[in-house]
Design a protein around this motif. Structure first.
Motif, PDB file in Angstrom:
ATOM      1  N   PRO A 171     -85.177 -58.823  18.658  1.00 31.05           N
ATOM      2  CA  PRO A 171     -84.600 -59.842  17.773  1.00 31.05           C
ATOM      3  C   PRO A 171     -84.213 -61.114  18.505  1.00 31.05           C
ATOM      4  O   PRO A 171     -83.978 -61.121  19.715  1.00 31.05           O
ATOM      5  CB  PRO A 171     -83.348 -59.134  17.217  1.00 31.05           C
ATOM      6  N   SER A 172     -84.184 -62.215  17.733  1.00 32.12           N
ATOM      7  CA  SER A 172     -83.634 -63.499  18.208  1.00 32.12           C
ATOM      8  C   SER A 172     -84.249 -63.979  19.514  1.00 32.12           C
ATOM      9  O   SER A 172     -83.550 -64.324  20.475  1.00 32.12           O
ATOM     10  CB  SER A 172     -82.110 -63.391  18.350  1.00 32.12           C
ATOM     11  N   ARG A 234     -79.344 -66.455   7.654  1.00 30.57           N
ATOM     12  CA  ARG A 234     -79.409 -65.568   8.809  1.00 30.57           C
ATOM     13  C   ARG A 234     -78.920 -64.167   8.408  1.00 30.57           C
ATOM     14  O   ARG A 234     -77.863 -64.021   7.785  1.00 30.57           O
ATOM     15  CB  ARG A 234     -78.553 -66.104   9.952  1.00 30.57           C
ATOM     16  N   GLY A 235     -79.687 -63.156   8.739  1.00 29.21           N
ATOM     17  CA  GLY A 235     -79.327 -61.795   8.401  1.00 29.21           C
ATOM     18  C   GLY A 235     -79.767 -61.355   7.019  1.00 29.21           C
ATOM     19  O   GLY A 235     -79.655 -60.178   6.672  1.00 29.21           O
ATOM     20  N   ASP A 236     -80.287 -62.287   6.217  1.00 32.26           N
ATOM     21  CA  ASP A 236     -80.739 -61.956   4.859  1.00 32.26           C
ATOM     22  C   ASP A 236     -82.156 -61.386   4.933  1.00 32.26           C
ATOM     23  O   ASP A 236     -83.090 -62.080   5.333  1.00 32.26           O
ATOM     24  CB  ASP A 236     -80.711 -63.209   3.995  1.00 32.26           C
ATOM     25  N   THR A 237     -82.322 -60.153   4.536  1.00 39.01           N
ATOM     26  CA  THR A 237     -83.646 -59.527   4.596  1.00 39.01           C
ATOM     27  C   THR A 237     -84.252 -59.280   3.220  1.00 39.01           C
ATOM     28  O   THR A 237     -85.429 -58.941   3.121  1.00 39.01           O
ATOM     29  CB  THR A 237     -83.585 -58.186   5.341  1.00 39.01           C
ATOM     30  N   ARG A 263     -88.325 -56.078   2.513  1.00 39.66           N
ATOM     31  CA  ARG A 263     -87.188 -56.539   3.299  1.00 39.66           C
ATOM     32  C   ARG A 263     -87.661 -56.960   4.692  1.00 39.66           C
ATOM     33  O   ARG A 263     -88.158 -56.140   5.464  1.00 39.66           O
ATOM     34  CB  ARG A 263     -86.122 -55.447   3.403  1.00 39.66           C
ATOM     35  N   PRO A 265     -86.716 -60.101   7.954  1.00 34.41           N
ATOM     36  CA  PRO A 265     -85.774 -61.132   8.411  1.00 34.41           C
ATOM     37  C   PRO A 265     -86.361 -62.531   8.233  1.00 34.41           C
ATOM     38  O   PRO A 265     -86.802 -63.175   9.187  1.00 34.41           O
ATOM     39  CB  PRO A 265     -85.559 -60.780   9.889  1.00 34.41           C
ATOM     40  N   TYR A 267     -85.225 -65.447   7.818  1.00 34.45           N
ATOM     41  CA  TYR A 267     -84.637 -66.559   8.567  1.00 34.45           C
ATOM     42  C   TYR A 267     -85.388 -66.804   9.863  1.00 34.45           C
ATOM     43  O   TYR A 267     -85.545 -67.952  10.302  1.00 34.45           O
ATOM     44  CB  TYR A 267     -83.167 -66.252   8.858  1.00 34.45           C
ATOM     45  N   GLU A 268     -85.860 -65.720  10.481  1.00 32.89           N
ATOM     46  CA  GLU A 268     -86.520 -65.824  11.783  1.00 32.89           C
ATOM     47  C   GLU A 268     -87.836 -66.592  11.710  1.00 32.89           C
ATOM     48  O   GLU A 268     -88.336 -67.080  12.725  1.00 32.89           O
ATOM     49  CB  GLU A 268     -86.773 -64.421  12.351  1.00 32.89           C
TER      50      GLU A 268
END
Length: 382
Positions: A171-172, A234-237, A263, A265, A267-268
């Motif tokens: 992640p990230s 952010r964090g919304d899947t 679902r 991520p 935002y990514e």
């Protein structure tokens, strides 16, 4: 999420009108709906195309939404909104992840800032992001002092595409850092790279002091009445209702096979592919851009670069987040998008007709691409 698929969607669409054969209607239509339909023949033709996607190509669901220049529209669907339930496919107001169709929206956001005097297309990126674009290792030649904003939007900057080098199980990650360590493409030549729009989003933030998501909402989405379109937080899947479930290979676990990937991520995916929208809103976008509702100067439509070599057919060109090609009904502007579980195409013909088509399953691209292109061609050039 794969740049290869996005490139092939664009390339296939550009050549599609030259290679398509007629499609016989399916024995039984799965589901059809129409509002002020411009032509029952169009309904039947689109139904045949969508039924092929769900029956032959095994997409769980498929949709085509067409808007005429006078505002009349038709919606045709096939398949189910959720496997194992028999629930009919959703309509043109339903949300889905549009992938790289995000790029035209971000490009128009930048062009609006150009009209406001906040960005100069031919200014080096260095002016807005001093010291940010400095390559390392294999990317040592990358230098933001030699890359213009125009080069970002037209995919001629030379920046390599980070997408194929990302480990999605982690992640990230710093996508720009990954790209800056990769070998650049030849500067001045078209080379599709999500990195270009990642950086364009950073430029938007630099000149406004606000996240590109908020700026695009204020300058493009809200003025065009795209009320069903949003950037995931952010964090919304999940997805806002209504929506159809989507099925594909989860990039975090590619060995797991095809699963429900509704679902994700979102935002990514950021400035290069993070938007969630609806077919109604996407058609509204094309209409608004080409009728001057958000840009007073539409001369950018003529400022394109050749998409030469590789999969790109002769004559294909790329403007500011939009590909251009000649079809049987004249000039067509469009873009393709894909994330796990979704293949989509959306665009506008010179006749003033807009169309968006998408499927809710990841399938064999070699087989599905021509079928997707057939659907878009039928929708835009019946």
């Amino acid at each position: 999420m794969t740049s290869t698929t996005s490139r092939r969607l664009l390339a296939a669409a550009a050549i599609g009108v030259l290679v398509l054969a007629p499609v016989a209607p399916a024995v039984a239509s799965t589901s059809t709906s129409a509002s002020a339909s411009p032509s029952r023949d169009l309904d039947r033709s689109l139904q045949a195309q969508l039924d092929r996607l769900t029956k032959e190509d095994k997409a769980p669901g498929a949709l085509a939404y067409v808007t005429e220049a006078d505002g009349t529209s038709t919606t045709v669907v096939s398949g189910t909104a959720e496997r194992g339930t028999g629930r009919p496919m959703v309509g043109a107001d339903a949300k889905f992840r549009i992938g790289s169709i995000t790029k035209p929206v971000l490009a128009v956001t930048v062009l609006r800032l150009v009209e406001q005097g906040k960005i100069a297309l031919d200014a080096p990126v260095e002016r807005y992001l001093p010291g940010v674009l400095r390559g390392t290792g294999a990317g040592a030649a990358i230098d933001g002092r030699k890359i213009t904003v125009r080069g970002l939007l037209q995919q001629t900057s030379g920046l390599p595409d980070f997408m194929g080098a990302v480990d999605w199980s982690k992640p990230s990650q710093d996508y720009l850092k990954i790209a800056l360590g990769m070998k650049p493409t030849p500067a001045g030549r078209f080379a599709y790279a999500n990195t270009n729009y990642l950086v364009a989003g950073m430029v938007v933030k630099a000149v406004t002091g606000r996240d590109f998501r908020a700026v695009s909402r204020d300058l493009v989405l809200e003025p065009l009445g795209m009320l069903g379109t949003y950037w995931p937080a952010r964090g919304d899947t999940g997805l806002r209702k209504p929506y159809a479930h989507t099925y594909g290979v989860n990039p975090v676990d590619p060995q797991g096979g095809v699963v429900d990937v509704t679902r994700l991520p979102g935002y990514e995916l950021g400035a290069s592919g993070g938007l969630v929208s609806t077919p109604e809103d996407l058609n509204r976008f094309w209409d608004g851009v080409f009728t001057g509702k958000v840009l007073s100067d539409r001369a950018f439509l003529k400022r394109t670069v050749a998409m030469k070599g590789g999969e790109w057919p002769v004559g294909s060109r790329y403007g500011f987040g939009m590909a251009r090609v000649q079809m049987s009904c004249g000039t067509v502007w469009f873009h393709g998008g894909d994330v796990p579980g979704v293949f989509a195409l959306s665009g506008r013909a010179s006749s003033g007709r807009q169309a968006t088509v998408y499927t809710t399953g990841s399938m064999n691209g070699d087989k599905q691409f021509p079928h997707m292109i057939a659907t878009l061609t039928t929708a835009l050039c019946p």
